[in-house]
Scaffold this motif. Structure first.
Motif, PDB file in Angstrom:
ATOM      1  N   SER A 128     -10.899  55.439  -8.587  1.00  0.00           N
ATOM      2  CA  SER A 128     -12.004  54.899  -7.801  1.00  0.00           C
ATOM      3  C   SER A 128     -11.460  54.098  -6.624  1.00  0.00           C
ATOM      4  O   SER A 128     -10.262  53.796  -6.555  1.00  0.00           O
ATOM      5  CB  SER A 128     -12.898  54.007  -8.674  1.00  0.00           C
ATOM      6  N   ILE A 129     -12.367  53.757  -5.712  1.00  0.00           N
ATOM      7  CA  ILE A 129     -11.999  52.927  -4.566  1.00  0.00           C
ATOM      8  C   ILE A 129     -11.549  51.547  -5.035  1.00  0.00           C
ATOM      9  O   ILE A 129     -10.567  50.981  -4.535  1.00  0.00           O
ATOM     10  CB  ILE A 129     -13.179  52.804  -3.589  1.00  0.00           C
ATOM     11  N   ALA A 130     -12.249  50.985  -6.010  1.00  0.00           N
ATOM     12  CA  ALA A 130     -11.907  49.651  -6.503  1.00  0.00           C
ATOM     13  C   ALA A 130     -10.510  49.621  -7.107  1.00  0.00           C
ATOM     14  O   ALA A 130      -9.772  48.639  -6.925  1.00  0.00           O
ATOM     15  CB  ALA A 130     -12.945  49.197  -7.531  1.00  0.00           C
ATOM     16  N   CYS A 131     -10.131  50.677  -7.813  1.00  0.00           N
ATOM     17  CA  CYS A 131      -8.798  50.707  -8.414  1.00  0.00           C
ATOM     18  C   CYS A 131      -7.715  50.751  -7.349  1.00  0.00           C
ATOM     19  O   CYS A 131      -6.669  50.084  -7.479  1.00  0.00           O
ATOM     20  CB  CYS A 131      -8.683  51.908  -9.348  1.00  0.00           C
ATOM     21  N   LYS A 132      -7.937  51.481  -6.285  1.00  0.00           N
ATOM     22  CA  LYS A 132      -6.938  51.522  -5.221  1.00  0.00           C
ATOM     23  C   LYS A 132      -6.867  50.181  -4.499  1.00  0.00           C
ATOM     24  O   LYS A 132      -5.773  49.704  -4.160  1.00  0.00           O
ATOM     25  CB  LYS A 132      -7.266  52.634  -4.226  1.00  0.00           C
ATOM     26  N   VAL A 133      -8.013  49.555  -4.253  1.00  0.00           N
ATOM     27  CA  VAL A 133      -8.042  48.249  -3.596  1.00  0.00           C
ATOM     28  C   VAL A 133      -7.286  47.216  -4.429  1.00  0.00           C
ATOM     29  O   VAL A 133      -6.477  46.434  -3.903  1.00  0.00           O
ATOM     30  CB  VAL A 133      -9.494  47.816  -3.349  1.00  0.00           C
ATOM     31  N   GLN A 134      -7.522  47.192  -5.738  1.00  0.00           N
ATOM     32  CA  GLN A 134      -6.828  46.242  -6.599  1.00  0.00           C
ATOM     33  C   GLN A 134      -5.320  46.490  -6.586  1.00  0.00           C
ATOM     34  O   GLN A 134      -4.526  45.539  -6.573  1.00  0.00           O
ATOM     35  CB  GLN A 134      -7.368  46.351  -8.023  1.00  0.00           C
ATOM     36  N   HIS A 135      -4.931  47.754  -6.565  1.00  0.00           N
ATOM     37  CA  HIS A 135      -3.507  48.074  -6.548  1.00  0.00           C
ATOM     38  C   HIS A 135      -2.859  47.625  -5.234  1.00  0.00           C
ATOM     39  O   HIS A 135      -1.745  47.048  -5.248  1.00  0.00           O
ATOM     40  CB  HIS A 135      -3.324  49.581  -6.738  1.00  0.00           C
ATOM     41  N   LEU A 136      -3.536  47.832  -4.111  1.00  0.00           N
ATOM     42  CA  LEU A 136      -2.979  47.435  -2.818  1.00  0.00           C
ATOM     43  C   LEU A 136      -2.907  45.919  -2.682  1.00  0.00           C
ATOM     44  O   LEU A 136      -1.945  45.366  -2.138  1.00  0.00           O
ATOM     45  CB  LEU A 136      -3.834  48.019  -1.682  1.00  0.00           C
ATOM     46  N   LEU A 137      -3.913  45.230  -3.188  1.00  0.00           N
ATOM     47  CA  LEU A 137      -3.888  43.767  -3.131  1.00  0.00           C
ATOM     48  C   LEU A 137      -2.752  43.207  -4.000  1.00  0.00           C
ATOM     49  O   LEU A 137      -2.141  42.192  -3.662  1.00  0.00           O
ATOM     50  CB  LEU A 137      -5.230  43.202  -3.599  1.00  0.00           C
ATOM     51  N   LYS A 138      -2.481  43.879  -5.101  1.00  0.00           N
ATOM     52  CA  LYS A 138      -1.435  43.402  -6.011  1.00  0.00           C
ATOM     53  C   LYS A 138      -0.038  43.706  -5.491  1.00  0.00           C
ATOM     54  O   LYS A 138       0.875  42.873  -5.606  1.00  0.00           O
ATOM     55  CB  LYS A 138      -1.639  44.035  -7.390  1.00  0.00           C
ATOM     56  N   THR A 139       0.122  44.891  -4.896  1.00  0.00           N
ATOM     57  CA  THR A 139       1.454  45.317  -4.474  1.00  0.00           C
ATOM     58  C   THR A 139       1.783  44.943  -3.033  1.00  0.00           C
ATOM     59  O   THR A 139       2.949  44.688  -2.703  1.00  0.00           O
ATOM     60  CB  THR A 139       1.599  46.835  -4.651  1.00  0.00           C
ATOM     61  N   GLU A 140       0.768  44.927  -2.167  1.00  0.00           N
ATOM     62  CA  GLU A 140       1.015  44.673  -0.753  1.00  0.00           C
ATOM     63  C   GLU A 140       0.357  43.394  -0.253  1.00  0.00           C
ATOM     64  O   GLU A 140       0.612  42.969   0.875  1.00  0.00           O
ATOM     65  CB  GLU A 140       0.556  45.867   0.079  1.00  0.00           C
ATOM     66  N   GLY A 141      -0.516  42.807  -1.044  1.00  0.00           N
ATOM     67  CA  GLY A 141      -1.133  41.533  -0.667  1.00  0.00           C
ATOM     68  C   GLY A 141      -2.221  41.626   0.380  1.00  0.00           C
ATOM     69  O   GLY A 141      -2.714  40.597   0.846  1.00  0.00           O
ATOM     70  N   GLY A 142      -2.635  42.789   0.779  1.00  0.00           N
ATOM     71  CA  GLY A 142      -3.692  42.933   1.777  1.00  0.00           C
ATOM     72  C   GLY A 142      -4.050  44.379   2.009  1.00  0.00           C
ATOM     73  O   GLY A 142      -3.412  45.302   1.475  1.00  0.00           O
ATOM     74  N   LEU A 143      -5.086  44.579   2.824  1.00  0.00           N
ATOM     75  CA  LEU A 143      -5.593  45.923   3.075  1.00  0.00           C
ATOM     76  C   LEU A 143      -5.573  46.282   4.554  1.00  0.00           C
ATOM     77  O   LEU A 143      -6.161  47.286   4.954  1.00  0.00           O
ATOM     78  CB  LEU A 143      -7.042  46.040   2.560  1.00  0.00           C
ATOM     79  N   SER A 144      -4.913  45.484   5.355  1.00  0.00           N
ATOM     80  CA  SER A 144      -4.994  45.649   6.806  1.00  0.00           C
ATOM     81  C   SER A 144      -4.533  47.035   7.264  1.00  0.00           C
ATOM     82  O   SER A 144      -5.086  47.592   8.214  1.00  0.00           O
ATOM     83  CB  SER A 144      -4.170  44.566   7.507  1.00  0.00           C
ATOM     84  N   LYS A 145      -3.567  47.618   6.590  1.00  0.00           N
ATOM     85  CA  LYS A 145      -3.037  48.907   7.022  1.00  0.00           C
ATOM     86  C   LYS A 145      -3.903  50.077   6.560  1.00  0.00           C
ATOM     87  O   LYS A 145      -3.656  51.217   6.958  1.00  0.00           O
ATOM     88  CB  LYS A 145      -1.616  49.086   6.481  1.00  0.00           C
TER      89      LYS A 145
END
Length: 248
Positions: A128-145
């Motif tokens: 899901s979108i939420a799972c990818k968002v949580q993974h990016l926030l955890k591994t990269e600390g943001g979603l800017s890219k």
């Protein structure tokens, strides 16, 4: 790309919103489920609330296996959806907004979601979108890219229907692709209506054929030659009661 350094407000509200609840403003109106999300107002609205939001960015929310989904084409205008597993229904690809609860943990080998361990097909990494968002926030600390700038987002024309008052609203129910999908993307109810009309027409044709056959049988009388007619008349005379002379 957009230079967001933190979790964008519209995305946080989208993933936390409860859709398909009745609209309190139009509580007595039909088709008042809140199945549209306004990115500019960060809130869900029903089809009767569309008028003041016509110039806003609108996202159509649908239901698939009792969970909220959006069309992949619409979501890709807002965020990078690569490696999020998509599903095809009514000739459109959709993705889940949030992870779905599992009755039991998956035990076995295979491809799993990087966040919730749900079984996936290759080569997907998120369910899901939420799972990818949580993974990016955890591994990269943001979603800017991974966020895109989208100044215009209108309701897709796929699955839209017209209300009695002339407003347009999306069809919020997504049917199972195995049992309801059609080549033209039409809904199952439309197919039922078409089949009903076809059956009615067939019944009328059969009735007309039967009536014409019965009429032809009633109007048909065999014709015989004059000699045969005379023979039949003589036989009928012989079968009649004979006239006897009175006894004196």
């Amino acid at each position: 790309m957009v230079g967001f350094s933190t979790y964008p407000r519209w995305l946080e509200a989208l993933l936390g919103e409860k859709f398909f609840n009745p609209c309190l403003i139009h509580e007595s109106a039909k088709k008042n489920e809140k199945n549209i999300y306004c990115l500019d107002c960060c809130s869900s609205i029903c089809p009767h609330c569309l008028s003041p939001h016509r110039s806003h960015r609108l996202l159509q929310i649908r239901r698939y296996v009792y969970h909220d989904v959006v069309r992949l084409d619409d979501m890709e205008k807002l965020i990078d959806c690569s490696f999020v597993q998509s599903y095809t229904t009514n000739n459109a690809k959709v993705v889940f907004l949030n992870e779905r609860p599992q009755s039991r943990p998956f035990r076995g080998s295979g491809n799993l979601c990087s966040t919730c361990d749900r079984s996936l097909q290759d080569p997907y990494l998120f369910c899901s979108i939420a799972c990818k968002v949580q993974h990016l926030l955890k591994t990269e600390g943001g979603l800017s890219k991974y966020l895109y700038e989208c100044e215009f987002l209108a309701l897709g024309d796929g699955g839209c229907y017209e209300l009695e008052d002339g407003q347009m609203t999306p069809d919020s129910i997504l049917d199972s692709p195995d049992s309801f999908q059609t080549s033209s993307g039409s809904s199952a109810s439309g197919g039922i209506v078409c089949r009903t009309l076809a059956c009615t027409a067939t019944t009328e044709i059969v009735k007309k054929k039967r009536s014409s056959v019965s009429g032809s049988r009633a109007s048909f009388r065999p014709t015989c030659s004059p000699a045969i007619d005379m023979t039949i008349q003589q036989m009928n005379r012989r079968k009649s009661v004979p006239n006897r002379s009175p006894l004196y």
